[in-house]
Scaffold this active site. Structure first.
Site, PDB file in Angstrom:
ATOM      1  N   ARG A 151      -2.499  -9.072 -20.598  1.00  8.04           N
ATOM      2  CA  ARG A 151      -3.410  -8.827 -21.715  1.00  8.04           C
ATOM      3  C   ARG A 151      -2.883  -7.785 -22.701  1.00  8.04           C
ATOM      4  NH1 ARG A 151      -6.804  -4.891 -21.401  1.00  8.04           N
ATOM      5  NH2 ARG A 151      -8.619  -5.805 -22.386  1.00  8.04           N
TER       6      ARG A 151
ATOM      7  N   PRO B 265       0.809  -1.221   0.000  1.00  8.63           N
ATOM      8  CA  PRO B 265       0.000   0.000   0.000  1.00  8.63           C
ATOM      9  C   PRO B 265       0.847   1.279   0.000  1.00  8.63           C
ATOM     10  CG  PRO B 265      -0.521  -1.392   1.919  1.00  8.63           C
ATOM     11  CD  PRO B 265       0.546  -2.079   1.163  1.00  8.63           C
TER      12      PRO B 265
ATOM     13  N   GLU C 172       2.614  -6.949   8.809  1.00  9.65           N
ATOM     14  CA  GLU C 172       2.666  -5.495   8.976  1.00  9.65           C
ATOM     15  C   GLU C 172       3.658  -4.846   8.032  1.00  9.65           C
ATOM     16  OE1 GLU C 172       0.205  -4.396  10.947  1.00  9.65           O
ATOM     17  OE2 GLU C 172      -0.113  -6.550  11.039  1.00  9.65           O
TER      18      GLU C 172
ATOM     19  N   ASP D  80      -9.719   0.183 -25.047  1.00 10.24           N
ATOM     20  CA  ASP D  80     -10.108  -0.001 -23.653  1.00 10.24           C
ATOM     21  C   ASP D  80     -10.277   1.312 -22.913  1.00 10.24           C
ATOM     22  OD1 ASP D  80      -9.984  -2.704 -23.905  1.00 10.24           O
ATOM     23  OD2 ASP D  80      -8.022  -2.923 -22.953  1.00 10.24           O
TER      24      ASP D  80
HETATM   25 CL1  6GU Z   1      -0.187  -3.813  -3.262  1.00 12.96          CL
HETATM   26  N1  6GU Z   1      -0.983  -4.475  -0.835  1.00 12.96           N
HETATM   27  C1  6GU Z   1      -1.817  -4.364   0.211  1.00 12.96           C
HETATM   28  N2  6GU Z   1      -1.584  -5.104   1.296  1.00 12.96           N
HETATM   29  N3  6GU Z   1      -2.856  -3.535   0.229  1.00 12.96           N
HETATM   30  C2  6GU Z   1      -3.064  -2.820  -0.867  1.00 12.96           C
HETATM   31  C3  6GU Z   1      -2.256  -2.879  -1.990  1.00 12.96           C
HETATM   32  C4  6GU Z   1      -1.195  -3.726  -1.937  1.00 12.96           C
HETATM   33  N4  6GU Z   1      -2.720  -2.036  -2.902  1.00 12.96           N
HETATM   34  C5  6GU Z   1      -3.788  -1.478  -2.364  1.00 12.96           C
HETATM   35  N5  6GU Z   1      -3.995  -1.944  -1.145  1.00 12.96           N
END
Ligand code: 6GU
Length: 247
Positions: free
Chosen positions: A158, A93, A120, A173
């Protein structure tokens, strides 16, 4: 292309890679997807891959050794003669936001390594000294990088030459031209009293193309106004927008 995925849960990938377009691409050898269980690179009989964070705090952190050694094993067996850079992408994230444009960038490599983060976090030395790119798929928290890795693999595969049939071009697309796609209809021409827009039945291809373009622009404006400023629009289309927004 070759995609190597490091994960603690290789079984999560059984579904998406064994159906539809991804499966066909694998069967036709347009891509090979290799799953590696990080646990196979642990150093002890308990197959430990995580440990407590230095400095305290909740949760566990993925240890550096198994991840470094898994990536080094991949580097040793593949394309080592080329000497090009091998993208090592951590799904987290904390990463930059994945997009169609980043997918196009990734699709130009011969090989990708995707590391699925868990718990974590991952020891920062992995990020600093092994990973070349950190990617997130959106502003929400998944329980691990696996689903994100599947998303990235699907979007990239794709785009590879030959994966889609010639008739289904990725050029049309949503997001490719910075616009959402126009509405699609198929038979019947009237369903429960709801007709298909008449222009689509007209056989006038120029008129249909114009209608679709206008639909794509209006839909993008309504649903994703944030995309409009970056979309490639003609001066006439910009003028049309200026008119419809001011009224
Ligand atoms: Cl790549 N990993 C995690 N754990 N949560 C996420 C993410 C990745 N992308 C958005 N949320």
């Amino acid at each position: 292309m070759r995609i190597d995925i490091l994960t603690l849960f290789p079984e999560m990938f059984d579904g998406p890679f064994n159906a539809s377009i991804l499966k066909r691409a694998v069967d036709r050898k347009l891509v090979s997807i290799n799953l590696h269980n990080i646990r196979d690179y642990s150093h002890d009989k308990h197959r430990t891959v995580d440990d407590y964070p230095y400095g305290g705090g909740a949760g566990m952190v993925l240890k550096p050794e198994p991840i470094f050694e898994a990536v080094e094993a991949i580097k040793a067996q593949s394309h080592s003669e080329e000497g090009g850079i091998l993208p090592v992408i951590l799904l987290t994230p904390q990463g930059r936001l994945f997009s169609q444009q980043i997918a196009v960038e990734f699709s130009r490599y011969r090989q990708l390594v995707l590391i699925c983060g868990r718990y974590e976090g991952v020891d920062e030395r992995v990020v600093e000294h092994l990973v070349t790119d950190e990617v997130s798929i959106g502003d929400y928290v998944l329980s691990g990088g696996e689903l994100a890795a599947m998303v990235v693999a699907d979007v990239v595969v794709r785009l590879l030459p030959g994966v889609l049939g010639s008739e289904a071009s990725p050029a049309d697309d949503s997001h490719v031209a910075g616009l959402l796609e126009y509405a699609q209809y198929t038979r019947p021409a009237v369903y429960r009293g709801w007709p298909v827009p008449e222009v689509l039945l007209s056989g006038n291809h120029a008129q249909i193309a114009r209608w679709r373009r206008e639909q794509a622009i209006l839909r993008t404006l309504r649903r994703r106004p944030d995309l409009i400023s970056k979309a490639s629009l003609s001066p006439e289309e910009r003028l049309l927008l200026a008119k419809c927004c001011s009224s």
